[in-house]
Design an enzyme around this catalytic site. Structure first.
Site, mmCIF file in Angstrom:
data_model
loop_
_atom_site.group_PDB
_atom_site.id
_atom_site.type_symbol
_atom_site.label_atom_id
_atom_site.label_comp_id
_atom_site.label_asym_id
_atom_site.label_seq_id
_atom_site.Cartn_x
_atom_site.Cartn_y
_atom_site.Cartn_z
ATOM 1 N N LYS A 10 0.483 -1.043 -0.212
ATOM 2 C CA LYS A 10 0.013 -0.183 -0.244
ATOM 3 C C LYS A 10 0.593 0.764 0.411
ATOM 4 C CE LYS A 10 -3.659 2.043 2.484
ATOM 5 N NZ LYS A 10 -4.789 1.805 3.455
ATOM 6 N N SER A 52 -9.478 2.443 2.712
ATOM 7 C CA SER A 52 -8.151 2.917 1.998
ATOM 8 C C SER A 52 -7.480 1.956 1.373
ATOM 9 C CB SER A 52 -7.870 4.032 3.055
ATOM 10 O OG SER A 52 -6.854 3.909 4.352
ATOM 11 N N SER A 79 -9.442 -0.078 7.328
ATOM 12 C CA SER A 79 -9.530 0.397 6.031
ATOM 13 C C SER A 79 -8.277 -1.354 6.052
ATOM 14 C CB SER A 79 -8.247 1.304 6.335
ATOM 15 O OG SER A 79 -8.520 1.833 6.031
#
Length: 485
Positions: free
Chosen positions: A76, A151, A175
């Site tokens: 990420k 996210s 997330s």
């Protein structure tokens, strides 16, 4: 090339000469290119990944390869990897390169994992749909008109679409788990302090956790086993010994399972989510487990507490992005004050600005006690109530989200509706407990449904074992449901 469910299957074929890491990396690179419309990756390390694959193949031939040999993993865009781009999905960090490698990432590399690229995410990990990235939205591979969750949306879609075998994401209020549920994969949020946060761009420091996204519980357990543990660079990480999670994945005995009545009966929950959750609870009862509904008096306070505290911490953490030391600097500034204002206004997106403003407000002198101090007190009460719950039960089961993946653009004009997507996941972050999302079938439109299991603080070992056991039912459910379409 066949799609592998677990790393052990990959490693078996590597040992038997049916596969090489080079072929595996080339396979994933081809898929990333052919599925580029999903927008899951913002940077792909083509040459570097191939070179790493050659080295790992050599180690396998010599019998010196690490535990993660054959694992092709994405990161990420909030995790530092020295010399590589790091933007947190934001214009304010355009062209910025990480000066060092995050502890969790380094431990992956040391175990011979191959890093294939950097994955799209909501700006500074603020969002529930991956629509807030400066790189544009990520699309759900099951239906490209739907969001992947956020996210860590790019990380979840990359695993869902087979663009890499696993991803490493971050979870501040769900997330990792919410996008995992929206994409039909496994997502783990460990106990706060289980994995070092060194090298993770901070959103809300007392909530942030690094966690794996995988296709199987066994792979999540292995990755957690590798990256967890004490770290001299992070004073908040626990020095407790890390169990060998992969050796204890066979659940034995009967569990005491609780579920909050309102997470099932609430009218905001879609009928499909309710049906799948109740089906699982009924299966558990039939298997002889103790399943009990409870009421949690502070349930309505969870989301406001979470957003007050996380926006306050975000306001403080993001103050460093001021156009002076690194990142975007406005060309229109004429003095120091305008440099701050214009650089931050141009560099931050709408959602990040919104949360900074909210956080600054709750920390202001006139409102500090009314909001921030009160939220900290409620957080302590929630922690106490949660501890009491785990004196009676082994696990808390709930849906991951009130609905399956929603349509892109559906909630962008109403932040409150967007924030409600986190209503079932924030408790684990507020109290610091571990939680896992696993697939639990699909809805009438073929969109993945997830189920969440939360355990006591540092109870990952039992949680992973029970989650692995539950997949016996949930995976059968997926197969049976698809067969009826």
């Amino acid at each position: 090339m066949k799609e592998y469910l677990t790393l052990s299957e990959i490693q078996k074929d590597l040992r038997e000469g049916e596969l090489t890491c080079v072929k595996l990396v080339d396979h994933y690179l081809q898929k990333i290119e052919s599925q580029s419309h999903l927008n899951a990756f913002v940077e792909v390390y083509d040459d570097e990944a191939r070179k790493s694959a050659i080295l790992v193949d050599e180690k396998i031939a010599k019998g010196t390869a690490g535990k993660l040999a054959g694992l092709v993993i994405g990161l990420k865009d909030v995790l530092s990897y020295e010399g590589h781009g790091l933007q947190a999905g934001s214009k304010i960090l355009k062209s910025y390169k990480a000066p060092y490698t995050a502890t969790a990432v380094q431990r992956l590399i040391d175990a011979d994992a191959i890093i294939i690229g950097r994955q799209n995410c909501d700006e500074f990990a603020m969002g529930s749909s991956n629509e807030n990235s400066s790189f544009g939205p990520v699309l759900n591979a099951a239906d490209t008109s739907k969001v992947p969750g956020g996210s860590s949306g790019g990380s979840a879609v990359a695993v869902q679409a087979g663009l890499c075998h696993a991803s490493l994401g971050s979870d501040t209020g769900g997330s990792v788990r919410q996008p995992a549920a929206f994409c039909g994969v496994v997502g783990v949020k460990p106990s706060y302090g289980r994995i070092s946060r060194y090298g993770l761009i901070a959103y809300a420091s007392s909530f942030d956790c690094i966690g794996p996204i995988t296709k199987s519980v066994s792979d999540a357990a292995l990755i957690l086993e590798i990256v967890a543990g004490a770290d001299e660079f992070d004073s908040t990480v626990s020095s407790k010994a890390v169990p060998v999670y992969t050796e204890n994945l066979q659940w034995k005995g009967k569990a005491r399972v609780g579920y909050i009545r309102d997470t099932i009966e609430n009218e905001a929950i879609s009928p499909e989510i309710r049906r799948h959750t109740l089906d699982l609870l009924e299966w558990l009862k039939a298997e002889g487990h103790e399943v009990t509904s409870i009421d949690m008096p502070l349930l309505d306070s969870l989301l406001p507490t979470y957003y007050i505290l996380t926006t306050a911490e975000a306001s403080s953490n993001l103050s460093r992005f001021d156009g002076v030391r690194y990142g975007h600097r406005s060309a229109l500034s004429v003095d120091l004050e305008s440099l701050y204002k214009k650089s931050r206004t141009e560099g931050f997106g709408d959602e990040v600005r919104r949360r900074i403003l909210l956080g600054t407000f709750v920390l202001s002198a006139n409102y500090y006690d009314a909001y921030y101090t009160k939220a900290q007190r409620v957080r302590r009460l929630v922690r106490t109530e949660t501890d009491k719950f785990f004196e009676k039960f082994d696990f808390l089961i709930s849906p991951v989200s009130p609905t399956t993946a929603f349509t892109i653009g559906e909630k962008t004009e109403d932040p409150l509706k967007m924030y409600l997507a986190d209503i079932f996941t924030v408790q684990a972050n507020v109290v610091g407990n571990p939680a896992i999302a696993i697939p639990n079938g699909v809805d009438n439109e073929g969109m993945p449904v997830g189920i969440q299991i939360m355990a006591t603080y540092f109870g990952e070992e039992k949680m992973l074992s029970f989650a692995n056991y539950l997949t016996r039912h949930t995976q059968k459910g997926v197969i049976a449901y698809n067969a009826n379409q």
